[in-house]
Design a protein around this motif. Structure first.
Motif, PDB file in Angstrom:
ATOM      1  N   UNK A 239       0.858  -1.178   0.000  1.00 51.21           N
ATOM      2  CA  UNK A 239       0.000   0.000   0.000  1.00 51.21           C
ATOM      3  C   UNK A 239       0.898   1.233   0.000  1.00 51.21           C
ATOM      4  N   UNK A 240       0.556   2.199  -0.838  1.00 49.06           N
ATOM      5  CA  UNK A 240       1.353   3.415  -0.946  1.00 49.06           C
ATOM      6  C   UNK A 240       0.649   4.512  -0.144  1.00 49.06           C
ATOM      7  N   UNK A 241       1.407   5.201   0.702  1.00 47.92           N
ATOM      8  CA  UNK A 241       0.830   6.243   1.555  1.00 47.92           C
ATOM      9  C   UNK A 241       1.476   7.586   1.212  1.00 47.92           C
ATOM     10  N   UNK A 242       0.641   8.558   0.873  1.00 45.56           N
ATOM     11  CA  UNK A 242       1.165   9.837   0.395  1.00 45.56           C
ATOM     12  C   UNK A 242       0.565  11.010   1.178  1.00 45.56           C
ATOM     13  N   UNK A 243       1.410  11.933   1.555  1.00 47.47           N
ATOM     14  CA  UNK A 243       0.971  13.206   2.145  1.00 47.47           C
ATOM     15  C   UNK A 243       1.652  14.334   1.384  1.00 47.47           C
ATOM     16  N   UNK A 244       1.045  15.511   1.365  1.00 45.07           N
ATOM     17  CA  UNK A 244       1.611  16.611   0.583  1.00 45.07           C
ATOM     18  C   UNK A 244       1.807  17.864   1.431  1.00 45.07           C
ATOM     19  N   UNK A 245       2.841  18.610   1.071  1.00 49.59           N
ATOM     20  CA  UNK A 245       3.015  19.966   1.612  1.00 49.59           C
ATOM     21  C   UNK A 245       3.038  20.870   0.398  1.00 49.59           C
ATOM     22  N   UNK A 246       1.975  21.638   0.221  1.00 50.19           N
ATOM     23  CA  UNK A 246       1.882  22.483  -0.969  1.00 50.19           C
ATOM     24  C   UNK A 246       2.260  23.916  -0.596  1.00 50.19           C
ATOM     25  N   UNK A 247       3.140  24.496  -1.377  1.00 52.68           N
ATOM     26  CA  UNK A 247       3.515  25.897  -1.181  1.00 52.68           C
ATOM     27  C   UNK A 247       2.842  26.727  -2.251  1.00 52.68           C
ATOM     28  N   UNK A 248       1.985  27.637  -1.834  1.00 52.50           N
ATOM     29  CA  UNK A 248       1.257  28.466  -2.794  1.00 52.50           C
ATOM     30  C   UNK A 248       1.583  29.928  -2.539  1.00 52.50           C
TER      31      UNK A 248
ATOM     32  N   UNK B 162      -0.269  29.024 -10.982  1.00 48.82           N
ATOM     33  CA  UNK B 162       0.673  28.845 -12.076  1.00 48.82           C
ATOM     34  C   UNK B 162       1.889  28.020 -11.657  1.00 48.82           C
ATOM     35  N   UNK B 163       1.839  26.720 -11.959  1.00 49.81           N
ATOM     36  CA  UNK B 163       2.923  25.838 -11.524  1.00 49.81           C
ATOM     37  C   UNK B 163       4.191  26.048 -12.340  1.00 49.81           C
ATOM     38  N   UNK B 164       4.041  26.430 -13.610  1.00 46.91           N
ATOM     39  CA  UNK B 164       5.225  26.647 -14.461  1.00 46.91           C
ATOM     40  C   UNK B 164       6.114  27.735 -13.881  1.00 46.91           C
ATOM     41  N   UNK B 165       5.491  28.770 -13.328  1.00 45.23           N
ATOM     42  CA  UNK B 165       6.275  29.881 -12.796  1.00 45.23           C
ATOM     43  C   UNK B 165       6.593  29.700 -11.320  1.00 45.23           C
TER      44      UNK B 165
ATOM     45  N   UNK C 165       3.017  27.667  -7.451  1.00 46.56           N
ATOM     46  CA  UNK C 165       2.417  26.551  -6.726  1.00 46.56           C
ATOM     47  C   UNK C 165       3.367  25.366  -6.882  1.00 46.56           C
ATOM     48  N   UNK C 166       3.858  24.820  -5.765  1.00 46.02           N
ATOM     49  CA  UNK C 166       4.756  23.668  -5.851  1.00 46.02           C
ATOM     50  C   UNK C 166       4.547  22.785  -4.628  1.00 46.02           C
ATOM     51  N   UNK C 167       4.945  21.526  -4.751  1.00 47.02           N
ATOM     52  CA  UNK C 167       4.615  20.598  -3.674  1.00 47.02           C
ATOM     53  C   UNK C 167       5.818  19.772  -3.239  1.00 47.02           C
ATOM     54  N   UNK C 168       5.874  19.493  -1.928  1.00 47.46           N
ATOM     55  CA  UNK C 168       6.790  18.479  -1.408  1.00 47.46           C
ATOM     56  C   UNK C 168       5.921  17.252  -1.196  1.00 47.46           C
TER      57      UNK C 168
ATOM     58  N   UNK D 142       9.993  14.042  -1.178  1.00 48.94           N
ATOM     59  CA  UNK D 142      10.486  14.516  -2.479  1.00 48.94           C
ATOM     60  C   UNK D 142      10.202  16.011  -2.540  1.00 48.94           C
ATOM     61  N   UNK D 143      11.295  16.781  -2.640  1.00 47.63           N
ATOM     62  CA  UNK D 143      11.203  18.239  -2.547  1.00 47.63           C
ATOM     63  C   UNK D 143      10.779  18.896  -3.849  1.00 47.63           C
ATOM     64  N   UNK D 144      10.014  19.982  -3.721  1.00 48.89           N
ATOM     65  CA  UNK D 144       9.801  20.920  -4.815  1.00 48.89           C
ATOM     66  C   UNK D 144       9.396  20.340  -6.154  1.00 48.89           C
ATOM     67  N   UNK D 145       8.340  19.551  -6.170  1.00 48.62           N
ATOM     68  CA  UNK D 145       7.875  19.017  -7.447  1.00 48.62           C
ATOM     69  C   UNK D 145       6.945  20.069  -8.047  1.00 48.62           C
ATOM     70  N   UNK D 146       7.233  20.481  -9.277  1.00 48.47           N
ATOM     71  CA  UNK D 146       6.515  21.652  -9.789  1.00 48.47           C
ATOM     72  C   UNK D 146       5.574  21.387 -10.957  1.00 48.47           C
TER      73      UNK D 146
END
Lengths: 488, 98
Positions: free
Chosen positions: A15-24, A197-200, A203-206, A224-228
């Motif tokens: 089972x895969x368990x995922x949590x997110x930290x989103x920086x907006x 705008x994720x390209x710029x 909005x990015x997520x750990x 996993x840091x800074x996935x954009x």
């Protein structure tokens, strides 16, 4: 938990368990603690005040709009708003952080627990619980490739307000995480608190990932840091979960560490391990007093919230009888839903269903083909409404409407003008149609015989022939009626 | 409380200080004294006392806020005025290897 997803390797299922930290990035004109502009600057260090550059004696003063944006977002994610919150210093040394600390909210965040319901492909919905939302400063930018022996520092972004939104580990699949970010991005756009705008990088997520055998306790996680990009979030989860499974099966151990997703290589690699994990030594920032809000203030913001995606979707389904999928497509883009509402309002019968069909069908196809956005559509909402009225008033048939639509796209002309100039009005004169029907039946005497002796499928052939004579301009229901009478 | 040699070295690292080996022992002794004093302070019963972040909190209960208005009076050259090294409006620092 809906739509389960199991990673299968040699030893069976995981089972895969995922949590997110989103920086907006908070949408605001000026920075969180200084009056410097947040607008993109063409040159380095142009939007930097002495506060941002950490000159001695400079003091931060909180931007009230950023607090309001955080509260607004908190209400959007159905969260507890903390009337008392504080700012803390997160200490670390990096050249693009001139103070040597980031001002953040560690002990008392402005927003507490909440949740966001995420739509899944199979039609079900997943509730992702939110742990907190807090305000903090962005850092500056280090440029490593401009100078042969030096790193160049640009502080333009330094001090811009960010909201960090932390979820509980409630996601189990790449789809869950990707759809959560999509939903959050949409919500933030509706609220006007982040441009999505994720390209710029606004909005990015750990992404925190761990795996476990079903029913067992949570395993060690990798961050996993800074996935954009949303696609990369999905890929990173797949790749990292697989890496962990193989590692565990080989008798290894997942170490808690920070990793980086390399999209080009399709792999994650270690950035720093737990032993090197920074010790941030958080403590309350003595330059700032607590943020104290009132119920009244929060209620005012609550009452000013715009209609949010879920409510709008439900309204579209209830008011116009749209299927859930179509309503979602419209709601997923603010400009598209605005176009839809404008066009629908302009039709005589508020024909949302037909507008939606043309919008998400014919218009989307042409927009995609020509690489245009809805805002650049040569077909205006008024023209689309007019076309739908022409169909509903049976001035033209649905088939002719398709051709008229292409003309509208090519020449940005009103459908009425096109119909009139090309003589496309539907023939509703039954006398004229009766003559045509007689003509067709007389020319196909043998088939009429066959029809009468039981080959009923020939009826469609007769309709087709009459339609051909009219150049497609007849009302098919009327032709049916006339032919039925004549073939009795 | 005794501040160990190990803790001094860790603090040195965190604070990016370069402490000569000969000073480690000395700081261990000095900081141990400071922490012993803090231990003494910890004996005070502070139940019900609001943590004091800033002495101003006795007079002002909340942080003042400003309107979201762009206001910048300084220039790039002001910002770079104390920089030991700069070029094309960038601060230059020793290469940071990623």
């Amino acid at each position: 938990m809906s739509s389960s997803y199991w990673l299968k390797t040699a030893s069976g299922f995981w089972e895969v368990v995922v949590g997110l930290e989103v920086h907006a990035q908070v949408s605001s004109h000026s920075k969180l603690f200084s009056g410097a502009s947040t607008a993109f600057a063409g040159s380095p260090n142009a939007t930097v005040t002495l506060v941002d550059a950490a000159f001695p004696g400079m003091l931060p003063v909180l931007n009230e709009h950023c607090v309001e944006q955080a509260v607004k977002t908190g209400l959007g994610i159905n969260a507890q708003i903390n009337l008392f919150s504080m700012f803390d210093r997160k200490n670390y040394f990096y050249p693009d952080l001139p103070t040597g600390y980031q001002i953040s909210q560690f002990y008392h965040p402005v927003v507490g627990e909440g949740h966001l319901d995420v739509d899944l492909k199979d039609g079900s919905s997943l509730r992702v619980n939110i742990e907190r939302l807090h305000l903090e400063q962005d850092a500056g930018k280090s440029v490593h490739d401009l100078h042969p022996t030096k790193t160049c520092i640009d502080l333009n972004r330094c001090g811009i307000a960010l909201m960090e939104i932390v979820t509980k580990p409630d996601m189990r699949t790449p789809e869950h995480a990707m759809n959560f970010v999509k939903k959050l991005r949409l919500l933030l756009r509706y609220l006007g608190t982040n441009d999505g705008n994720m390209d710029e990088g606004s909005l990015r997520a750990d992404v925190n990932i761990s795996i476990r055998k079903p029913g067992e306790r949570l395993g060690n996680r990798a961050e996993i840091k800074n996935v954009n990009s949303i696609r990369f979030i999905g890929q990173a989860i797949e790749v990292e979960a697989h890496r962990q499974a193989l590692l565990l099966e080989a008798g290894g151990e997942v170490v808690q560490e920070t990793r980086l997703y390399d999209a080009a290589k399709g792999e994650t690699r270690s950035l720093r391990s737990k032993e090197d994990a920074p010790d941030y030594r958080y403590f309350p920032d003595p330059d700032l007093l607590p943020v104290v809000l009132t119920e009244d203030y929060v209620n005012k913001i609550r009452n000013s919230l715009p209609e949010l995606p879920d409510a709008k979707k439900q309204r579209f389904m209830d008011t116009y009888g749209l299927p859930a999928y179509d309503a979602t497509v419209l709601v997923d883009d603010l400009d598209v839903s605005a176009y839809f509402e404008e066009a629908t309002a302009l039709t005589k019968n508020k024909s949302g269903r037909l507008i939606s069909n043309y919008l998400t069908g014919d218009l989307f196809a042409l927009l995609n083909k020509n690489g245009k956005t809805i805002l650049e559509s040569p077909v205006s909402p008024a023209h689309l409404a007019e076309l739908v009225d022409l169909i509903e008033e049976e001035v033209i048939s649905g088939r002719i409407a398709k051709d008229v639509f292409v003309d509208m796209w090519d020449h940005s002309k009103s459908p009425k003008a096109i119909v009139d100039s090309k003589g496309l009005r539907q023939i509703t004169n039954s006398k004229e149609l009766e003559e045509m029907a007689e003509h067709v039946l007389a020319n196909n005497a043998q088939m009429v015989e066959d029809y009468k002796s039981g080959k009923e499928q020939l009826f469609g052939f007769f309709v087709g022939q009459v339609m051909k004579l009219t150049g497609g301009k007849a009302n098919p229901a009327l032709i049916n009626e006339i032919l039925r009478k004549k073939l009795k | 409380m005794i501040v160990t040699r190990h803790e001094i070295i860790r603090a040195e690292k965190l604070a990016r200080l370069n402490l000569p080996e000969s000073k480690v022992e000395e700081f261990s002794t000095r900081l141990s004294k400071v922490f012993s004093w803090i231990d003494q302070l910890k004996e005070v019963d502070v139940t019900g006392v609001r943590p004091l972040v800033n002495p101003l909190m006795d007079f002002v209960d909340r942080t003042p806020m400003r309107k979201d208005v762009v206001h910048q009076t300084n220039t790039v050259s002001d910002v770079l005025s104390n920089a030991p090294d700069k070029d094309h409006d960038f601060f230059l620092v020793p290469k940071v290897v990623e």
